[in-house]
Design a protein around this motif. Structure first.
Motif, PDB file in Angstrom:
ATOM      1  N   ALA A   3       0.665  -1.214  -0.008  1.00 15.14           N
ATOM      2  CA  ALA A   3       0.015   0.088   0.051  1.00 15.14           C
ATOM      3  C   ALA A   3       0.929   1.223   0.049  1.00 15.14           C
ATOM      4  N   VAL A   4       1.692   1.310   0.787  1.00 14.65           N
ATOM      5  CA  VAL A   4       2.763   2.420   0.921  1.00 14.65           C
ATOM      6  C   VAL A   4       3.612   2.624  -0.350  1.00 14.65           C
ATOM      7  N   SER A   5       4.065   1.594  -0.987  1.00 18.05           N
ATOM      8  CA  SER A   5       4.683   1.855  -2.316  1.00 18.05           C
ATOM      9  C   SER A   5       3.820   2.262  -3.370  1.00 18.05           C
ATOM     10  N   LEU A   6       2.438   1.864  -3.302  1.00 19.00           N
ATOM     11  CA  LEU A   6       1.539   2.250  -4.275  1.00 19.00           C
ATOM     12  C   LEU A   6       1.072   3.706  -3.980  1.00 19.00           C
ATOM     13  N   SER A   7       1.298   4.232  -2.815  1.00 19.32           N
ATOM     14  CA  SER A   7       0.928   5.479  -2.399  1.00 19.32           C
ATOM     15  C   SER A   7       1.783   6.755  -2.840  1.00 19.32           C
ATOM     16  N   LEU A   8       3.188   6.387  -2.750  1.00 17.82           N
ATOM     17  CA  LEU A   8       4.016   7.426  -2.739  1.00 17.82           C
ATOM     18  C   LEU A   8       3.982   8.534  -3.941  1.00 17.82           C
ATOM     19  N   HIS A   9       3.667   7.623  -5.024  1.00 23.68           N
ATOM     20  CA  HIS A   9       3.439   8.583  -6.503  1.00 23.68           C
ATOM     21  C   HIS A   9       2.185   9.415  -6.269  1.00 23.68           C
ATOM     22  N   SER A  10       1.314   8.755  -5.938  1.00 22.71           N
ATOM     23  CA  SER A  10      -0.038   9.726  -5.977  1.00 22.71           C
ATOM     24  C   SER A  10      -0.189  10.695  -4.826  1.00 22.71           C
ATOM     25  N   ALA A  11       0.586  10.277  -3.568  1.00 22.22           N
ATOM     26  CA  ALA A  11       0.562  11.221  -2.626  1.00 22.22           C
ATOM     27  C   ALA A  11       1.387  12.492  -3.145  1.00 22.22           C
ATOM     28  N   ALA A  12       2.249  12.435  -3.810  1.00 22.49           N
ATOM     29  CA  ALA A  12       3.129  13.349  -4.740  1.00 22.49           C
ATOM     30  C   ALA A  12       2.328  14.232  -5.373  1.00 22.49           C
ATOM     31  N   VAL A  13       1.509  13.646  -6.240  1.00 24.76           N
ATOM     32  CA  VAL A  13       0.703  14.335  -6.980  1.00 24.76           C
ATOM     33  C   VAL A  13      -0.250  15.265  -6.242  1.00 24.76           C
ATOM     34  N   LYS A  14      -0.952  14.544  -5.209  1.00 24.96           N
ATOM     35  CA  LYS A  14      -1.941  15.462  -4.471  1.00 24.96           C
ATOM     36  C   LYS A  14      -1.240  16.301  -3.691  1.00 24.96           C
ATOM     37  N   ALA A  15      -0.039  16.364  -3.122  1.00 22.10           N
ATOM     38  CA  ALA A  15       0.795  17.548  -2.437  1.00 22.10           C
ATOM     39  C   ALA A  15       0.823  18.519  -3.331  1.00 22.10           C
ATOM     40  N   ARG A  16       1.011  18.417  -4.717  1.00 20.53           N
ATOM     41  CA  ARG A  16       1.386  19.597  -5.442  1.00 20.53           C
ATOM     42  C   ARG A  16       0.214  20.110  -6.032  1.00 20.53           C
ATOM     43  N   ILE A  17      -0.973  19.323  -5.955  1.00 22.08           N
ATOM     44  CA  ILE A  17      -2.272  20.004  -6.489  1.00 22.08           C
ATOM     45  C   ILE A  17      -2.787  20.502  -5.279  1.00 22.08           C
ATOM     46  N   THR A  18      -2.793  19.915  -3.895  1.00 25.71           N
ATOM     47  CA  THR A  18      -3.127  20.541  -2.886  1.00 25.71           C
ATOM     48  C   THR A  18      -2.544  21.863  -2.435  1.00 25.71           C
ATOM     49  N   ARG A  19      -1.161  21.996  -2.973  1.00 25.87           N
ATOM     50  CA  ARG A  19      -0.798  23.078  -2.652  1.00 25.87           C
ATOM     51  C   ARG A  19      -0.954  24.417  -3.357  1.00 25.87           C
ATOM     52  N   SER A  20      -0.938  23.968  -4.950  1.00 27.24           N
ATOM     53  CA  SER A  20      -1.298  25.111  -5.726  1.00 27.24           C
ATOM     54  C   SER A  20      -2.493  25.511  -5.545  1.00 27.24           C
ATOM     55  N   SER A  21      -3.720  24.617  -5.453  1.00 28.97           N
ATOM     56  CA  SER A  21      -4.933  25.137  -5.143  1.00 28.97           C
ATOM     57  C   SER A  21      -5.077  25.962  -3.626  1.00 28.97           C
ATOM     58  N   MET A  22      -4.468  25.550  -2.679  1.00 26.18           N
ATOM     59  CA  MET A  22      -4.475  26.327  -1.490  1.00 26.18           C
ATOM     60  C   MET A  22      -3.858  27.738  -1.755  1.00 26.18           C
ATOM     61  N   LEU A  23      -2.867  27.859  -2.529  1.00 24.48           N
ATOM     62  CA  LEU A  23      -2.186  28.975  -2.762  1.00 24.48           C
ATOM     63  C   LEU A  23      -3.159  30.011  -3.331  1.00 24.48           C
ATOM     64  N   GLU A  24      -4.143  29.673  -4.429  1.00 25.10           N
ATOM     65  CA  GLU A  24      -4.834  30.296  -5.015  1.00 25.10           C
ATOM     66  C   GLU A  24      -6.022  30.835  -3.887  1.00 25.10           C
ATOM     67  N   ILE A  25      -6.506  29.905  -3.330  1.00 27.29           N
ATOM     68  CA  ILE A  25      -7.426  30.331  -2.222  1.00 27.29           C
ATOM     69  C   ILE A  25      -7.210  31.015  -1.085  1.00 27.29           C
ATOM     70  N   LEU A  26      -5.923  30.904  -0.580  1.00 33.43           N
ATOM     71  CA  LEU A  26      -5.271  31.537   0.413  1.00 33.43           C
ATOM     72  C   LEU A  26      -5.389  33.299   0.145  1.00 33.43           C
ATOM     73  N   GLY A  27      -5.342  33.557  -0.898  1.00 33.41           N
ATOM     74  CA  GLY A  27      -5.333  34.900  -1.257  1.00 33.41           C
ATOM     75  C   GLY A  27      -6.914  35.470  -1.434  1.00 33.41           C
ATOM     76  N   GLN A  28      -7.835  34.616  -1.236  1.00 29.45           N
ATOM     77  CA  GLN A  28      -9.222  35.278  -1.556  1.00 29.45           C
ATOM     78  C   GLN A  28      -9.825  35.933  -0.260  1.00 29.45           C
ATOM     79  N   ASP A  29     -10.842  36.687  -0.748  1.00 31.70           N
ATOM     80  CA  ASP A  29     -11.263  37.537   0.089  1.00 31.70           C
ATOM     81  C   ASP A  29     -12.054  37.096   1.317  1.00 31.70           C
ATOM     82  N   TYR A  30     -12.738  36.040   1.126  1.00 24.60           N
ATOM     83  CA  TYR A  30     -13.440  35.531   2.195  1.00 24.60           C
ATOM     84  C   TYR A  30     -12.572  34.776   3.393  1.00 24.60           C
TER      85      TYR A  30
END
Lengths: 530, 297
Positions: free
Chosen positions: B168-195
């Motif tokens: 399970a861990v061997s399978l996870s690391l690749h997609s964890a990396a993808v998810k980390a990058r996507i979370t980061r960029s979409s968080m950055l976008e949202i962190l600047g929002q007015d709300y």
């Protein structure tokens, strides 16, 4: 997760309950009884229906659960196992077996002649996938006049019959056990063997449990009674690197080694190394059915360009293969040292002059063209196995040295088997495995050019010899026939035999008294865990 | 409703693909030493002597009756074969998705919140390694370190809870990396929002702002990835299951392909198609929960 937890608990529980040998068993065989050994299997056995498979994993498991009428002794002769003795009629067509008395199947039903007849009749009915299906097509009649007499009548004399009756696929089924599951025995195997099927967890493992009542092991064992090891487990591990890791971690007790691992494990005190020869060899074949390789002179010339010693040294480190001179491997009955004089030995000068004489002239860059001036680029077909990859690369280089531009095409096994009857190939690199000199009829006879004769060699002189060998039951005369057949084949050169595989198996040092078979593998019946 | 034409399309695709794979199941099944007669008998037994369209219609007819046919190798019902393996695949997929999502999202949030600082560089560096190293290599490294050196985890099998960890861990690391990058960029976008400024102005603690208000919105693209990964894992993790001898659908499919066991190949491919359709549906529903503004008519 919960399923896994339950499975874990169940496993723990069974481990606890089986760790203690049953009282009756330990009384008869002392303290050696108990424990479990684990073997790696590359796949599931696919089915445990004795008559519906030729799967090698299933075959080894059948060897523990079922027993045939006869077995092959260490000297390659045949002795009685479920049969006590037999007589052959003067016309060589009728074999009368006197069966052993007092043997029961592991479901408690008695072994008798009716069970033998029942088993072989089922094989004739449903056994198209069994390797011995063909043999039983030549059985004209089977009789069970009384419980301990079984009479087999052949439509014509057939010398390899004892080999075919001794393989694990020829084991005897318990009729009552087969009827109990309405003929669906793919997961319900009941025989007279030293082990019983305990559990098959799909895709994971097959577990066998010792048959404590077993009492008639072959005479080459010290222990003629029940086996000592309580359980044998076949664990599915498809990947070779993982198999090696499992051996390292102690999860499996035995593994055939690759050349790169021999030095390491040979020096490792945790393991003992056992050698065994394969019943077969690997050859370089030529598509003898169509030009240009329908010409024996061209086949001979190319055979002379092949350096077998280089293959054995480079690919197998000099240890995992032995040079094969002749069509019948040294491990098989019918091999004769005297045939070495006819071997087409490595001789690049002879290869070149042979090619010249046939009109294959070298062009400016040293590459030869066909007599009509067109490019000569024969294509070698082989499997994708790593051994075959290395060997075909070497052969490519060896032929290059005499000016032949060999092309290599590797196909995954199933695709290769389908491609060869269509004669797409010029050369063919593969092995055979068959423990009988009658391998000629499987791999070099006219009958099999559309299937297992993958060099499509069909020659009436050899055909007559193959037929004679099949029907001659006198041992000395039969071996003379195969001597002549081999000599003739070496002159015709549809094959250049390359090497006989040697396997080196690492076995955990906790196993004691493991016996080394002459060829074909390890014999576990005397073995126990320290 | 779109699912039915998709499944039909997949079934035709699989069927034709099989017809064009070199190698004949009857020959593969009969083995190297079989006689022409035995091969012919097996071919008739399997219905392979019929023309392709007839074979396909028979396949559809069986499918309409809810049967995937019988395995050529084992003579067992393909549905039974798959159901035998499915719990293992499900277990592996669930553990892998949970682990990779937890790890990936956490790393992504840490990186976004610490944008440009050391924590960002380190987490994104780890993600880069996770993306670049092939899964099979991670698996082998995992075996060497955790099974052979440390003796913590078993090399193969599925007998205990510990067995699932390495695959399970061997399978996870690749997609964890993808998810980390996507979370980061979409968080950055949202962190600047007015709300978010409003939320902070209300006096909310920074943790509540990040984890409750920002992350929930940032998770929408991540949930798509989770859905896709889960869908593909349900069809079996072919390489990882083969390396670890994990008795799931992936191993079944690999063995079926080598053996030209067509009914099993068809069954497993259909399973993958169904798994994708179902997880896509679930992801769509999940969007609506994550962002109540998304409504399906």
């Amino acid at each position: 997760m919960r399923r896994s937890l339950i499975a874990g608990l169940v496993l723990l529980f069974t481990a606890c309950t089986t760790a203690a040998p049953s009282p009756g068993a330990s009384a008869s065989s002392g303290s050696k009884v108990g424990g479990m050994v684990t073997f790696a299997a590359i796949t599931d056995p696919e089915t445990l229906d004795l008559h519906q498979t030729s799967n090698p994993v299933a075959s080894t498991i059948f060897g523990y659960i079922y027993e045939p009428l006869v077995y092959q002794d260490l000297d390659n002769s045949y002795k009685g196992l479920l049969a006590e003795s037999w007589t052959v009629s003067p016309d060589n067509k009728t074999i009368t077996f006197a069966l052993r008395k007092g043997i029961t199947f592991t479901d408690g039903s008695p072994f008798n002649a009716a069970a033998v007849k029942f088993t072989y009749e089922r094989l004739q009915r449903v056994g198209a996938k069994s390797p011995i299906f063909e043999t039983f097509k030549s059985v004209a009649k089977m009789d069970a006049p009384n419980d301990s007499t079984f009479v087999l009548t052949l439509s014509e004399p057939y010398a390899p019959i004892f080999h075919d009756l001794a393989v694990s696929y020829a084991g005897i089924l318990s009729p009552s056990a087969v009827q109990a599951v309405a003929d669906k025995i793919d997961r319900a195997a009941v025989g007279t063997g030293e082990y019983k099927l305990k559990e098959w967890q799909t895709g994971q493992q097959v577990t066998l449990e010792r048959n404590e009542k077993y009492d008639h092991a072959p005479a080459f064992y010290k222990n003629r009674g029940a086996a000592f090891i309580q359980q044998i487990r076949y664990k599915v591990i498809p990947d070779p690197a993982t198999q090696l890791a499992a051996l390292e971690a102690g999860e499996i007790d035995q593994l055939g080694l690759q050349a790169k691992d021999i030095a390491k494990y040979g020096a490792d005190k945790r393991f003992a190394i056992f050698d065994s020869f394969a019943y077969g060899l690997t050859y370089l074949g030529f598509d003898a059915a169509r030009p240009p390789f329908d010409d024996a002179r061209l086949r001979t010339a190319l055979s002379r360009a092949v350096n077998k010693d280089e293959i054995v040294q480079t690919v197998f480190g000099g240890t995992l293969a032995k040079i094969a001179c002749c069509p019948i491997a040294p491990s098989i009955q019918g091999y004769d040292e005297k045939l070495k004089q006819y071997e087409l030995k490595y001789d690049p000068a002879a290869a070149k002059s042979g090619l010249e004489a046939l009109g294959y002239k070298a062009s400016a860059d040293g590459t030869r063209t066909k007599p009509d001036g067109t490019a000569f680029k024969p294509v070698l077909y082989t499997t994708t196995s790593s051994d075959h990859t290395k060997i075909s690369t070497l052969i490519q280089a060896q032929l290059k040295a005499v000016g032949v531009d060999l092309q290599v095409k590797q196909l995954e096994s199933a695709a290769l088997l389908a491609a060869t009857p269509r004669a797409e190939h010029d050369l063919y690199l593969n092995g055979y495995s068959w423990n009988e000199p009658d391998m000629f009829s499987l791999f070099l006879s006219c009958d099999r050019v559309k299937t297992s004769n993958r060099v499509l060699f069909c020659d009436q002189t050899l055909e007559a010899m193959i037929k004679a060998g099949r029907t001659e039951l006198d041992q000395a005369k039969r071996m003379q026939i195969y001597f002549d057949a081999q000599k003739y084949t070496m002159q015709q050169a549809p094959w250049q035999p390359l090497y006989m595989p040697v396997s080196k198996t690492a076995v955990s040092a906790r196993v004691a008294d493991l016996k080394q078979g002459q060829a074909g593998g390890l014999l576990w019946h005397d073995a126990y865990l320290k | 409703m779109l699912a039915i034409p998709v499944l039909l399309g997949v079934s035709v695709g699989v069927f034709l693909m099989i017809a064009f794979i070199p190698g004949d199941p009857a020959t593969a099944l009969a083995g190297d030493t079989a006689s022409p007669d035995a091969v012919a008998r097996i071919r008739v037994e399997l219905g392979l002597d019929q023309p392709l369209p007839v074979q396909y219609l028979r396949f559809l007819e069986r499918l309409a009756h809810g049967s995937l046919g019988t395995s050529i190798r084992t003579h067992r019902d393909v549905t039974v074969e798959i159901l035998d393996r499915l719990p293992y695949t499900l277990e592996l997929a669930l553990v892998a998705v949970l682990f990779s999502t937890t790890l990936g999202v956490s790393l992504g949030v840490i990186a976004a919140v610490n944008r440009g600082r050391a924590a960002d560089l380190v987490t994104m560096g780890i993600a880069m390694v996770g993306l670049s190293v092939p899964t099979f290599f991670l698996a082998l490294i995992g075996i060497v370190v955790f099974s052979l050196k440390l003796h913590w985890l078993p090399v193969t099998g599925a007998a205990t809870i510990a067995s699932v960890i390495l695959p399970a861990v061997s399978l996870s690391l690749h997609s964890a990396a993808v998810k980390a990058r996507i979370t980061r960029s979409s968080m950055l976008e949202i962190l600047g929002q007015d709300y978010l400024r409003t939320a902070r102005a209300k006096g909310l603690r920074e943790e509540a702002v990040i984890w409750r208000h920002a992350l929930r919105n940032a998770l929408i693209p991540v949930s798509t990835i989770v859905g896709l990964q889960f869908g593909s894992l349900l069809g079996g993790a072919f390489i990882i299951e083969t390396i670890f001898g994990w008795p799931g659908v992936g191993l079944l499919a690999v063995q079926a392909i080598f053996n030209r066991d067509f009914p099993v190949i068809q069954g497993t491919v259909l399973l993958v198609a169904v798994a994708y359709l179902v997880t896509n549906l679930v992801v769509d529903l999940l969007y609506a929960w994550l962002d109540p503004r998304i409504r399906y008519a």
